[in-house]
Design a protein around this motif. Structure first.
Motif, PDB file in Angstrom:
ATOM      1  N   THR A   1      65.026 -29.384  65.705  1.00 38.37           N
ATOM      2  CA  THR A   1      66.143 -28.336  66.143  1.00 38.37           C
ATOM      3  C   THR A   1      66.404 -27.645  67.729  1.00 38.37           C
ATOM      4  N   LEU A   2      65.323 -27.532  68.096  1.00 41.93           N
ATOM      5  CA  LEU A   2      65.197 -27.037  69.495  1.00 41.93           C
ATOM      6  C   LEU A   2      65.525 -28.330  70.545  1.00 41.93           C
TER       7      LEU A   2
ATOM      8  N   LEU B   1      68.407 -21.387  61.959  1.00 44.05           N
ATOM      9  CA  LEU B   1      67.302 -21.478  63.288  1.00 44.05           C
ATOM     10  C   LEU B   1      66.910 -19.881  62.798  1.00 44.05           C
TER      11      LEU B   1
ATOM     12  N   THR C   1      61.219 -27.088  63.883  1.00 47.49           N
ATOM     13  CA  THR C   1      61.287 -26.173  64.981  1.00 47.49           C
ATOM     14  C   THR C   1      61.921 -27.700  66.304  1.00 47.49           C
TER      15      THR C   1
ATOM     16  N   SER D   1      57.970 -19.411  59.380  1.00 45.66           N
ATOM     17  CA  SER D   1      57.275 -20.934  60.456  1.00 45.66           C
ATOM     18  C   SER D   1      55.752 -20.464  61.506  1.00 45.66           C
TER      19      SER D   1
ATOM     20  N   LEU E   1      62.467 -20.086  61.723  1.00 44.39           N
ATOM     21  CA  LEU E   1      61.662 -19.713  63.035  1.00 44.39           C
ATOM     22  C   LEU E   1      60.429 -18.437  62.089  1.00 44.39           C
TER      23      LEU E   1
ATOM     24  N   TRP F   1      56.628 -27.833  60.191  1.00 46.95           N
ATOM     25  CA  TRP F   1      57.605 -26.460  61.081  1.00 46.95           C
ATOM     26  C   TRP F   1      57.750 -27.201  62.087  1.00 46.95           C
TER      27      TRP F   1
END
Length: 186
Positions: free
Chosen positions: A47-48, A5, A44, A12, A9, A40
């Protein structure tokens, strides 16, 4: 997973800046980087979303559920304690009312007993005073009778003295008696 992660990040945020430096302009508005930005963004956001739905939200939900259970338990205990306190207060009020009634009964009994004793003593004192009054009246009558007997003797002496003073000679007992009887109207 954390490393993945963190690197995602970094990439991205770093790639669009690098691309913007090469072409110039504000990277989010550069149409050539839209595809990478959307990729991205989706990665993101996904994932979040997964982290929030699998890790953070269950923990927060468990904390909220525990907190709600604690509050409900505390409220239930408080209502039980309040009910017990109200029952205890009512019991104390009843005991207090009973004690007041008992005290009033004892006071009333003491007053009536005291009144009976006072009446009995007053009656005894009144009888004693009545007996003393009768005795005093008898004594007064006796003294009066004696005094009245002495009055006649005193009157005889006084009449005898007056006659002797007026006439110069002592009168006889018969003359004194005759003068006293005449004064009485006999």
């Amino acid at each position: 997973m954390r490393r993945f992660l963190a690197s995602a990040l970094f990439l991205s945020s770093a790639l669009p800046v690098l691309a913007a430096e090469s072409k110039g302009g504000f990277p989010p508005f550069n149409a050539s980087t839209f595809a990478g930005q959307l990729f991205w963004l989706a990665l993101t956001f996904g994932t979040l979303y997964l982290l929030m739905s699998r890790v953070a939200l269950p923990r927060v939900g468990a904390i909220l559920a525990e907190r709600e259970a604690t509050i409900e338990t505390s409220l239930a205990q408080a209502s039980k304690a309040q009910a017990a306190a109200e029952a205890e207060a009512q019991g104390l009020e009843q005991a207090l009312a009973k004690a007041k009634a008992n005290a009033q009964a004892i006071a009333q009994e003491a007053r009536s007993k005291s009144a009976r004793e006072i009446d009995a003593k007053r009656s005894t004192v009144e009888k004693d005073l009545a007996a003393k009054m009768v005795a005093a009246e008898a004594s007064i009558n006796e003294t009066k009778t004696k005094a009245m007997g002495n009055v006649e003797d005193i009157a005889r002496e006084a009449v005898s003295a007056i006659i002797e003073q007026l006439s110069g000679k002592a009168p006889t007992a018969a003359a004194v008696t005759k003068a006293i009887n005449a004064a009485r109207g006999e």
